[in-house]
Design a protein around this motif. Structure first.
Motif, PDB file in Angstrom:
ATOM      1  N   ARG A 115       3.724  25.756  -5.459  1.00  0.00           N
ATOM      2  CA  ARG A 115       3.298  26.237  -6.773  1.00  0.00           C
ATOM      3  C   ARG A 115       2.181  25.381  -7.358  1.00  0.00           C
ATOM      4  NH1 ARG A 115       9.028  26.644  -9.710  1.00  0.00           N
ATOM      5  NH2 ARG A 115       9.312  24.736  -8.433  1.00  0.00           N
ATOM      6  N   ASN A 116       2.131  24.129  -6.971  1.00  0.00           N
ATOM      7  CA  ASN A 116       1.027  23.249  -7.381  1.00  0.00           C
ATOM      8  C   ASN A 116       0.104  23.079  -6.181  1.00  0.00           C
ATOM      9  OD1 ASN A 116      -0.694  21.369  -8.412  1.00  0.00           O
ATOM     10  ND2 ASN A 116       0.897  19.864  -8.957  1.00  0.00           N
ATOM     11  N   PRO A 117      -1.056  23.716  -6.191  1.00  0.00           N
ATOM     12  CA  PRO A 117      -1.916  23.659  -5.007  1.00  0.00           C
ATOM     13  C   PRO A 117      -2.327  22.239  -4.623  1.00  0.00           C
ATOM     14  CG  PRO A 117      -2.650  25.358  -6.540  1.00  0.00           C
ATOM     15  CD  PRO A 117      -1.628  24.553  -7.269  1.00  0.00           C
ATOM     16  N   SER A 118      -2.439  21.341  -5.570  1.00  0.00           N
ATOM     17  CA  SER A 118      -2.900  19.985  -5.254  1.00  0.00           C
ATOM     18  C   SER A 118      -1.782  19.073  -4.771  1.00  0.00           C
ATOM     19  CB  SER A 118      -3.563  19.363  -6.494  1.00  0.00           C
ATOM     20  OG  SER A 118      -2.636  19.280  -7.567  1.00  0.00           O
ATOM     21  N   ARG A 119      -0.519  19.434  -5.009  1.00  0.00           N
ATOM     22  CA  ARG A 119       0.576  18.573  -4.595  1.00  0.00           C
ATOM     23  C   ARG A 119       1.775  19.428  -4.168  1.00  0.00           C
ATOM     24  NH1 ARG A 119       2.598  13.635  -8.271  1.00  0.00           N
ATOM     25  NH2 ARG A 119       0.550  12.871  -7.577  1.00  0.00           N
ATOM     26  N   PRO A 120       1.883  19.759  -2.899  1.00  0.00           N
ATOM     27  CA  PRO A 120       3.062  20.485  -2.431  1.00  0.00           C
ATOM     28  C   PRO A 120       4.286  19.563  -2.354  1.00  0.00           C
ATOM     29  CG  PRO A 120       1.612  19.986  -0.601  1.00  0.00           C
ATOM     30  CD  PRO A 120       0.900  19.521  -1.829  1.00  0.00           C
ATOM     31  N   TYR A 121       5.476  20.160  -2.522  1.00  0.00           N
ATOM     32  CA  TYR A 121       6.733  19.418  -2.466  1.00  0.00           C
ATOM     33  C   TYR A 121       7.572  19.985  -1.341  1.00  0.00           C
ATOM     34  CZ  TYR A 121       5.675  17.423  -7.035  1.00  0.00           C
ATOM     35  OH  TYR A 121       5.083  16.740  -8.082  1.00  0.00           O
ATOM     36  N   LEU A 122       8.297  19.077  -0.669  1.00  0.00           N
ATOM     37  CA  LEU A 122       9.193  19.456   0.420  1.00  0.00           C
ATOM     38  C   LEU A 122      10.613  19.043   0.058  1.00  0.00           C
ATOM     39  CD1 LEU A 122       7.080  18.276   3.509  1.00  0.00           C
ATOM     40  CD2 LEU A 122       7.097  20.530   2.419  1.00  0.00           C
ATOM     41  N   ARG A 123      11.555  19.936   0.286  1.00  0.00           N
ATOM     42  CA  ARG A 123      12.973  19.635   0.082  1.00  0.00           C
ATOM     43  C   ARG A 123      13.671  19.757   1.426  1.00  0.00           C
ATOM     44  NH1 ARG A 123      16.008  22.836  -4.506  1.00  0.00           N
ATOM     45  NH2 ARG A 123      14.471  21.607  -5.694  1.00  0.00           N
ATOM     46  N   LEU A 124      14.278  18.659   1.864  1.00  0.00           N
ATOM     47  CA  LEU A 124      14.899  18.637   3.167  1.00  0.00           C
ATOM     48  C   LEU A 124      16.274  19.277   3.117  1.00  0.00           C
ATOM     49  CD1 LEU A 124      13.987  14.976   4.244  1.00  0.00           C
ATOM     50  CD2 LEU A 124      12.731  17.092   4.696  1.00  0.00           C
TER      51      LEU A 124
END
Length: 340
Positions: free
Chosen positions: A309-318
């Motif tokens: 949702r934030n193009p400059s900072r993707p988030y990953l949930r393991l």
């Protein structure tokens, strides 16, 4: 002596003076032609005597004149043209209303005549042809038409039948034609479903405009169609199809799209993975994911959620298992560092 049959000479008479008339003697039974009656002469020559009629006075009589003047008055002409025919029709109607037997006879004769004309072979419809539709839709069209064949063409209300057919979700438009040979030809413009929409009512088939094209009892009936879910998912079918097209490099892992808050999409993959797409430019986010997958095989890792949702900072949930492994590795690393 003078010779017989010789005209007497004019000798002894002055020049220019006419000879005196000779007195001819006739027989008692012979008369001169001029003295014969006209009727007798016409009878002799085969003609019938004509009667001489008295000359007719061209002037009208007083009664005729008054009637002509009366006919020229506007009131009399109006009565003759409108009032008298109306009174005649009213009299006939009044007679029919008060004569039940005559009304029954007229109704029976009319029904018999109409039936004899409508059931003639040239007016009968024996076959229904459905073109432009699949076998499944064709069966739905035949059932919706509610026509029992053979039937008379006079009994078929084509506009009503067309409305029944177009009420089907899978039919966009229908045209009906009566062909020679007793054939009812139904030409169907079918709605082609492009996605399956899972909602509270079940599985619905939608076309490219988001209009329902039918229902499905099982997802396996239309396994080749992509799946969308969530409230308001049918409002933006074009964007959903663009997202599916961008995710084609890993389409074998795509399970569908979930509409979130009627604002954005979540791309659902197998193994329970979810890719959260932005509200604006979701197709560009999927294209970045494709490049990421091609470079690092990010989707092959133990990742539960990828937040784009934030193009400059993707988030990953393991995944929970990956989190435990990460904690274990970190604890081991911390223990080693403590010993050192």
């Amino acid at each position: 002596m003078q010779p017989i049959n010789r005209k007497p000479s004019n000798q002894g008479q002055p020049h220019g003076q006419k000879p005196a008339k000779q007195h001819l003697s006739y027989s008692s039974n012979i008369k001169p032609l001029g003295s014969v009656a006209q009727g007798t002469a016409q009878t002799l020559f085969g003609q019938k005597a004509s009667k001489q009629l008295p000359k007719r006075d061209p002037a009208p009589s007083r009664t005729s004149y008054k009637l002509q003047r009366l006919w020229l008055t506007p009131m009399v002409r109006s009565m003759a043209k409108a009032a008298i025919p109306t009174l005649g029709l009213l009299a006939i109607g009044f007679y029919l209303v008060n004569n039940q037997g005559l009304r029954d006879h007229i109704s029976t004769r009319y029904a018999e005549t109409r039936e004899s004309i409508q059931t003639r072979p040239e007016f009968m419809v024996d076959l229904m042809k459905v073109s432009g539709a699949t076998d499944r839709v064709g069966d739905q069209v035949r059932a919706a038409s509610q026509i029992e064949l053979p039937a008379s063409s006079f009994e078929l209300d084509l506009p009503i039948i067309r409305k029944r057919i177009e009420a089907l979700d899978s039919v966009k438009a229908a045209s009906l034609f009566l062909r020679t040979g007793g054939v009812l030809d139904i030409v169907i413009e079918q709605r082609n479903p492009v996605v399956i929409w899972r909602n509270k009512n079940g599985l619905e088939l939608l076309d490219a405009n988001g209009i329902r094209a039918g229902v499905s009892q099982s997802r396996l009936d239309y396994a080749k169609l992509p799946l969308i879910a969530g409230e308001g998912a049918n409002a933006d079918i074009a964007q959903a199809m663009s997202i599916f097209a961008a995710a084609r490099p890993f389409e074998n892992r795509v399970r569908g799209l979930m509409r979130i808050g009627t604002r954005r999409w979540d791309l659902v993959l197998d193994r329970g993975q979810i890719v959260q797409l932005p509200e604006t430019e979701p197709v560009a986010a999927v294209e970045r994911l494709v490049a990421w997958q091609s470079a690092q095989q990010i989707l092959a890792r133990d990742i539960k959620t990828i937040d784009l949702r934030n193009p400059s900072r993707p988030y990953l949930r393991l995944t929970p298992f990956a989190m435990e492994e990460l904690r274990r590795v970190r604890s081991i690393n911390l223990g080693v560092e403590t010993k050192l």
